[in-house]
Write a protein that holds these residues in place. Sequence first.
Motif, short mmCIF file in Angstrom:
data_model
loop_
_atom_site.label_atom_id
_atom_site.label_comp_id
_atom_site.label_asym_id
_atom_site.label_seq_id
_atom_site.Cartn_x
_atom_site.Cartn_y
_atom_site.Cartn_z
N ALA A 112 6.96 -51.20 9.78
CA ALA A 112 5.61 -51.49 10.64
C ALA A 112 4.62 -52.03 9.46
N ILE A 113 4.63 -51.52 8.27
CA ILE A 113 3.60 -52.09 7.59
C ILE A 113 3.80 -53.62 7.13
N SER A 114 5.05 -54.20 7.46
CA SER A 114 5.27 -55.38 6.99
C SER A 114 4.90 -56.63 7.91
N ASN A 115 4.46 -56.13 9.03
CA ASN A 115 3.79 -56.91 10.06
C ASN A 115 2.24 -57.21 9.66
N ILE A 116 1.91 -56.52 8.46
CA ILE A 116 0.60 -56.92 7.79
C ILE A 116 0.81 -57.93 6.69
N HIS A 117 0.20 -58.94 6.75
CA HIS A 117 0.56 -60.12 5.88
C HIS A 117 -0.40 -60.22 4.56
N ALA A 118 -1.56 -60.37 4.93
CA ALA A 118 -2.66 -60.83 4.10
C ALA A 118 -2.95 -59.65 2.85
N ASN A 119 -3.07 -59.94 1.75
CA ASN A 119 -3.41 -58.79 0.43
C ASN A 119 -4.60 -57.95 0.97
N GLU A 120 -5.68 -58.56 1.53
CA GLU A 120 -6.81 -57.69 1.91
C GLU A 120 -6.43 -56.64 2.90
N ASP A 121 -5.70 -57.27 3.94
CA ASP A 121 -5.49 -56.52 5.18
C ASP A 121 -4.43 -55.37 4.76
N LEU A 122 -3.31 -55.53 3.75
CA LEU A 122 -2.79 -54.50 3.26
C LEU A 122 -3.57 -53.33 2.60
N ALA A 123 -4.45 -53.91 1.76
CA ALA A 123 -5.34 -52.83 1.29
C ALA A 123 -6.10 -51.87 2.13
N ARG A 124 -6.47 -52.72 3.32
CA ARG A 124 -7.26 -52.05 4.31
C ARG A 124 -6.20 -50.83 4.98
N VAL A 125 -5.10 -51.36 5.16
CA VAL A 125 -4.05 -50.48 5.63
C VAL A 125 -3.84 -49.14 4.84
N VAL A 126 -3.80 -49.22 3.37
CA VAL A 126 -3.77 -48.40 2.60
C VAL A 126 -4.95 -47.26 2.68
N ALA A 127 -6.09 -48.17 2.73
CA ALA A 127 -7.53 -47.33 2.90
C ALA A 127 -7.36 -46.51 4.21
N THR A 128 -6.66 -47.02 5.42
CA THR A 128 -6.56 -46.03 6.51
C THR A 128 -5.42 -45.02 6.18
N PHE A 129 -4.59 -45.01 5.36
CA PHE A 129 -3.55 -44.00 5.02
C PHE A 129 -4.47 -42.90 4.31
#
Length: 260
Positions: A112-129
């Motif tokens: 599921a996390i692979s549907n997030i593409h941009a570096n900034e968005d990936l960092a936001r996902v980890v911030a959500t975790f």
Amino acid sequence: MDPSLSNLLYDDPALYEAVYPTSEKEIPAMAERLFAEHSRAGVRTLLDFGCGTGRHVEYFTGAGMDCVGVDYQDAMVSFARLQRPGHDFRVGDMRTVRLGRTFDAVTCLGWAISNIHANEDLARVVATFAAHSAPGTLLFLHVPNAIAGPEGHGLQRHFTIDTPGFTATAEATYTLEHRTQLLTRERVWHIAGRPPHRDHVRFRLLFPMELELLLAGGGFTVLGMYDNTAARPGDPTGPALYVLARFDGARTDRGSTAPR
């Protein structure tokens, strides 16, 4: 999220259920074993991102955990609520969703996390975790392994759906955009009585050390990284990575929205 994403099975959650009747148990079973091994006080609460039709939430609830599932797609969540009443499913974007509580474990399976593409968005996902973690919270991720097959080598190319009410076959092609580390999978489905149906999805590939650095930026320490569901140690060269991490740092918050 990729606005052009299309997937035959995502478009029809009931068909998704029929195609994958048992295969959703092996990976959560692995996570359960690792939680038991590494949890300091046991895992009683769990948050599952990319919950889809709710298979993993159902599994973890059956293992005695109080679970919440979050998915970006309304159709999947609606189906999960109908198919699995009594469970807690929310519609939300893993980049921004905030539930206002922490959990003993957080999972993000099915790439599921692979549907997030941009570096900034990936960092936001980890911030959500991190926003849903307390010191000691365990995080379990299932992602494609960029080292194993950056050009799609080793990934499934022939697909067959054979259920009592529906049959279809598809051939997949993979194309890698090297600069952005985006692997595009295109499938053409052949369904009796219908014109060919094309779907496509793009996966953001992350290399093992890149993923470890991303998680460290959100306060997580990687405890194990495997390419097999038996958690056998070794050089991870298989097509998927199974990653266990522990939250040790201060929570970060890059924006929040309330789920539905």
